[in-house]
Motif scaffolding. Structure first.
Motif, mmCIF file in Angstrom:
data_model
loop_
_atom_site.group_PDB
_atom_site.id
_atom_site.type_symbol
_atom_site.label_atom_id
_atom_site.label_comp_id
_atom_site.label_asym_id
_atom_site.label_seq_id
_atom_site.Cartn_x
_atom_site.Cartn_y
_atom_site.Cartn_z
ATOM 1 N N PHE A 165 30.666 -44.026 -27.500
ATOM 2 C CA PHE A 165 31.014 -45.333 -27.357
ATOM 3 C C PHE A 165 31.560 -45.974 -28.685
ATOM 4 N N THR A 166 31.014 -45.569 -29.828
ATOM 5 C CA THR A 166 31.408 -45.906 -31.077
ATOM 6 C C THR A 166 32.751 -45.723 -31.313
ATOM 7 N N ALA A 167 32.939 -44.330 -31.170
ATOM 8 C CA ALA A 167 34.616 -43.852 -31.481
ATOM 9 C C ALA A 167 35.409 -44.503 -30.454
ATOM 10 N N GLY A 168 34.990 -44.598 -29.320
ATOM 11 C CA GLY A 168 36.010 -45.485 -28.260
ATOM 12 C C GLY A 168 36.105 -46.846 -28.488
ATOM 13 N N VAL A 169 35.281 -47.713 -29.006
ATOM 14 C CA VAL A 169 35.419 -49.114 -29.461
ATOM 15 C C VAL A 169 36.345 -48.923 -30.688
ATOM 16 N N GLU A 170 36.021 -48.040 -31.659
ATOM 17 C CA GLU A 170 36.865 -48.111 -32.853
ATOM 18 C C GLU A 170 38.270 -47.673 -32.717
ATOM 19 N N LEU A 171 38.645 -46.791 -31.766
ATOM 20 C CA LEU A 171 39.974 -46.241 -31.243
ATOM 21 C C LEU A 171 40.654 -47.268 -30.510
ATOM 22 N N ALA B 220 41.347 -45.470 -37.705
ATOM 23 C CA ALA B 220 41.323 -44.486 -38.601
ATOM 24 C C ALA B 220 39.640 -43.923 -38.722
ATOM 25 N N HIS B 221 38.647 -44.879 -38.551
ATOM 26 C CA HIS B 221 37.355 -44.297 -38.390
ATOM 27 C C HIS B 221 37.037 -43.905 -36.960
ATOM 28 N N GLY B 222 37.591 -44.326 -36.188
ATOM 29 C CA GLY B 222 37.398 -43.575 -34.451
ATOM 30 C C GLY B 222 37.928 -42.387 -34.637
ATOM 31 N N TRP B 223 39.222 -42.099 -35.313
ATOM 32 C CA TRP B 223 39.755 -40.821 -35.433
ATOM 33 C C TRP B 223 38.993 -39.835 -36.028
ATOM 34 N N GLN B 224 38.335 -40.351 -37.047
ATOM 35 C CA GLN B 224 37.584 -39.522 -38.049
ATOM 36 C C GLN B 224 36.416 -38.968 -37.180
ATOM 37 N N LYS B 225 35.511 -39.888 -36.425
ATOM 38 C CA LYS B 225 34.676 -39.741 -35.503
ATOM 39 C C LYS B 225 34.986 -38.499 -34.406
ATOM 40 N N VAL B 226 36.112 -38.621 -33.767
ATOM 41 C CA VAL B 226 36.701 -37.708 -32.718
ATOM 42 C C VAL B 226 37.337 -36.395 -33.287
ATOM 43 N N SER B 227 38.208 -36.786 -34.276
ATOM 44 C CA SER B 227 38.982 -35.445 -34.625
ATOM 45 C C SER B 227 38.489 -34.548 -35.811
ATOM 46 N N THR B 228 38.197 -35.364 -37.087
ATOM 47 C CA THR B 228 37.909 -34.835 -38.381
ATOM 48 C C THR B 228 36.564 -34.514 -38.183
ATOM 49 N N ASN B 229 35.568 -35.230 -37.962
ATOM 50 C CA ASN B 229 34.074 -34.779 -37.823
ATOM 51 C C ASN B 229 33.557 -33.981 -36.311
ATOM 52 N N GLY B 230 34.335 -34.457 -35.364
ATOM 53 C CA GLY B 230 34.124 -34.001 -33.939
ATOM 54 C C GLY B 230 32.981 -34.941 -33.670
ATOM 55 N N LEU B 231 32.886 -35.355 -32.169
ATOM 56 C CA LEU B 231 31.846 -36.003 -31.674
ATOM 57 C C LEU B 231 30.546 -35.366 -31.695
ATOM 58 N N ASP B 232 30.463 -34.226 -31.584
ATOM 59 C CA ASP B 232 29.232 -33.601 -31.737
ATOM 60 C C ASP B 232 28.515 -33.902 -33.086
ATOM 61 N N ALA B 233 29.140 -33.388 -34.139
ATOM 62 C CA ALA B 233 28.802 -33.885 -35.472
ATOM 63 C C ALA B 233 28.567 -35.356 -35.546
ATOM 64 N N THR B 234 29.181 -36.148 -35.133
ATOM 65 C CA THR B 234 28.863 -37.542 -35.047
ATOM 66 C C THR B 234 27.631 -37.858 -34.577
ATOM 67 N N GLY B 235 27.482 -37.332 -33.193
ATOM 68 C CA GLY B 235 26.156 -37.416 -32.452
ATOM 69 C C GLY B 235 25.008 -36.923 -33.337
ATOM 70 N N GLN B 236 25.103 -35.887 -33.890
ATOM 71 C CA GLN B 236 24.306 -35.371 -34.669
ATOM 72 C C GLN B 236 23.652 -36.223 -35.850
ATOM 73 N N GLY B 237 24.899 -36.979 -36.644
ATOM 74 C CA GLY B 237 24.629 -37.825 -37.739
ATOM 75 C C GLY B 237 24.075 -39.122 -37.303
#
Length: 159
Positions: A63-69, A31-48
């Motif tokens: 890397f974080t989203a990949g490990v989580e997913l 769920a957390h990985g999906w949030q980073k990839v889909s809900t927020n997007g990797l660009d926004a996650t990277g900015q955060g």
């Protein structure tokens, strides 16, 4: 009476508990990985991540989203459990360091309890293993069976 309270649970109970821990941990991580990839997007996650001072934030987000997913899915299946557990623990140690260090314990107040609990679960699964109700156990059983069959054939002089 006291001895029965401090002896380990039967293997079938241990396996059921490890399965439950893997399923819950895996679902939360996915769920957390999906949030980073889909809900927020990797660009926004990277900015955060950049705002938190994470080095190489775009790569760290991926890397974080990949490990989580992927790590979450591997834990859910009980496949490559030691590797997945350690990677999850490392990612969550990073989350603690960059996002939650110096905060309160409570997650509702931005605290570190969730990342600590999930990281500790990753380490426990890496150290203890996934239990017999896992792909790792099924593969280990298949390898043991193949080795035993080879040994019997060699003992019989068959190649």
């Amino acid at each position: 009476m006291f001895r029965s309270l401090v002896t380990p649970a039967p293997a079938v109970v241990q396996d059921a508990v490890l399965l439950l821990v893997r399923l819950v941990t895996g679902v939360v991580l996915i769920a957390h990985g999906w949030q980073k990839v889909s809900t927020n997007g990797l660009d926004a996650t990277g900015q955060g991540f950049d705002a938190l001072g994470v080095p190489v934030p775009d790569a760290a987000a991926t890397f974080t989203a990949g490990v989580e997913l992927v790590g979450g899915a591997l834990l859910l299946l009980g496949l490559l459990t030691p590797v997945a557990g350690v990677l999850v623990a490392l990612v969550l140690a990073g989350a603690f360091w960059f996002a939650h260090r110096g905060t309160t314990v409570f997650v509702g107040e931005g605290g570190w309890e969730l990342v600590a609990a999930l990281g500790a679960l990753g380490l426990v699964l890496a150290a203890v293993g996934p239990g017999r109700l896992s792909v790792d156990a099924a593969l280990a059983g298949a390898r043991r069976g193949a080795r035993a069959e080879t040994a019997v054939r060699e003992d019989a002089g068959v190649r």
